[in-house]
Design a protein around this motif. Structure first.
Motif, short mmCIF file in Angstrom:
data_model
loop_
_atom_site.label_atom_id
_atom_site.label_comp_id
_atom_site.label_asym_id
_atom_site.label_seq_id
_atom_site.Cartn_x
_atom_site.Cartn_y
_atom_site.Cartn_z
N ILE A 97 -81.60 -9.28 -21.64
CA ILE A 97 -80.46 -9.55 -22.53
C ILE A 97 -79.87 -8.23 -23.04
N LEU A 98 -80.72 -7.31 -23.49
CA LEU A 98 -80.24 -6.07 -24.10
C LEU A 98 -79.62 -5.10 -23.09
N THR A 99 -79.99 -5.20 -21.82
CA THR A 99 -79.46 -4.27 -20.81
C THR A 99 -78.35 -4.87 -19.97
N GLN A 100 -77.94 -6.09 -20.26
CA GLN A 100 -76.90 -6.76 -19.48
C GLN A 100 -75.62 -5.93 -19.48
N GLY A 101 -75.17 -5.51 -18.31
CA GLY A 101 -73.91 -4.80 -18.16
C GLY A 101 -73.96 -3.32 -18.48
N LEU A 102 -75.11 -2.77 -18.82
CA LEU A 102 -75.18 -1.34 -19.11
C LEU A 102 -75.14 -0.53 -17.82
N PRO A 103 -74.48 0.62 -17.85
CA PRO A 103 -74.39 1.42 -16.63
C PRO A 103 -75.69 2.13 -16.26
N HIS A 137 -93.36 -12.29 -20.73
CA HIS A 137 -92.18 -13.10 -20.42
C HIS A 137 -91.10 -12.91 -21.49
N ILE A 138 -91.49 -12.90 -22.76
CA ILE A 138 -90.54 -12.71 -23.86
C ILE A 138 -89.94 -11.32 -23.82
N VAL A 139 -90.76 -10.30 -23.56
CA VAL A 139 -90.27 -8.92 -23.48
C VAL A 139 -89.29 -8.77 -22.32
N ASP A 140 -89.64 -9.32 -21.17
CA ASP A 140 -88.74 -9.24 -20.00
C ASP A 140 -87.40 -9.91 -20.28
N ALA A 141 -87.43 -11.06 -20.92
CA ALA A 141 -86.18 -11.76 -21.26
C ALA A 141 -85.36 -10.94 -22.26
N GLY A 142 -86.03 -10.34 -23.23
CA GLY A 142 -85.33 -9.50 -24.21
C GLY A 142 -84.68 -8.28 -23.56
#
Length: 124
Positions: free
Chosen positions: A102-108, A94-99
């Motif tokens: 967050i880190l891939t938000q908006g990446l193409p 769950h923590i890895v998925d949330a991370g």
């Protein structure tokens, strides 16, 4: 399809630059974040391990007494992020998925980012 061939052959030959060029800017960002995360996790492991060793030595020398059942009772609500009553691999996932979210938000190119992240964890 050609970029996939370049990526696979680059990885097989150890040519990280060729792999990153096929992954694009998202891949390069993945490598940068992966390098930082790898070093941060190592540093955190050293700090936590050092504190644990110091605590155990102090317990052994009878300078302190730790009530581990109380520690567990107070820690579980913070560590049990999926609220199933136990701390297990489901909480880590769950923590890895949330991370990752967050880190891939908006990446193409999320796949390129993940490839770069894995390259950093493996080769840097």
């Amino acid at each position: 399809m050609d970029s996939l061939k370049v990526g696979v052959s680059s990885l097989a030959t150890g040519d990280i630059q060729g792999l990153l060029m096929s992954a694009g800017s998202s891949g390069m960002l993945g490598v940068a974040i992966g390098a930082v995360l790898k070093r941060a996790v190592r540093w955190l492991a050293v700090v936590i391990g050092s504190v644990a060793i110091l605590m155990q030595v102090l317990i052994y020398l009878e300078f302190i007494e730790v009530h581990w059942k109380n520690v567990e009772k107070k820690a579980v609500p913070y560590l049990d992020v999926n609220q199933d009553g136990v701390v297990n691999d489901g909480d880590v996932q769950h923590i890895v998925d949330a991370g990752v979210e967050i880190l891939t938000q908006g990446l193409p190119n999320v796949a390129g980012f993940m490839a770069g992240l894995l390259v950093a964890f493996r080769f840097l």
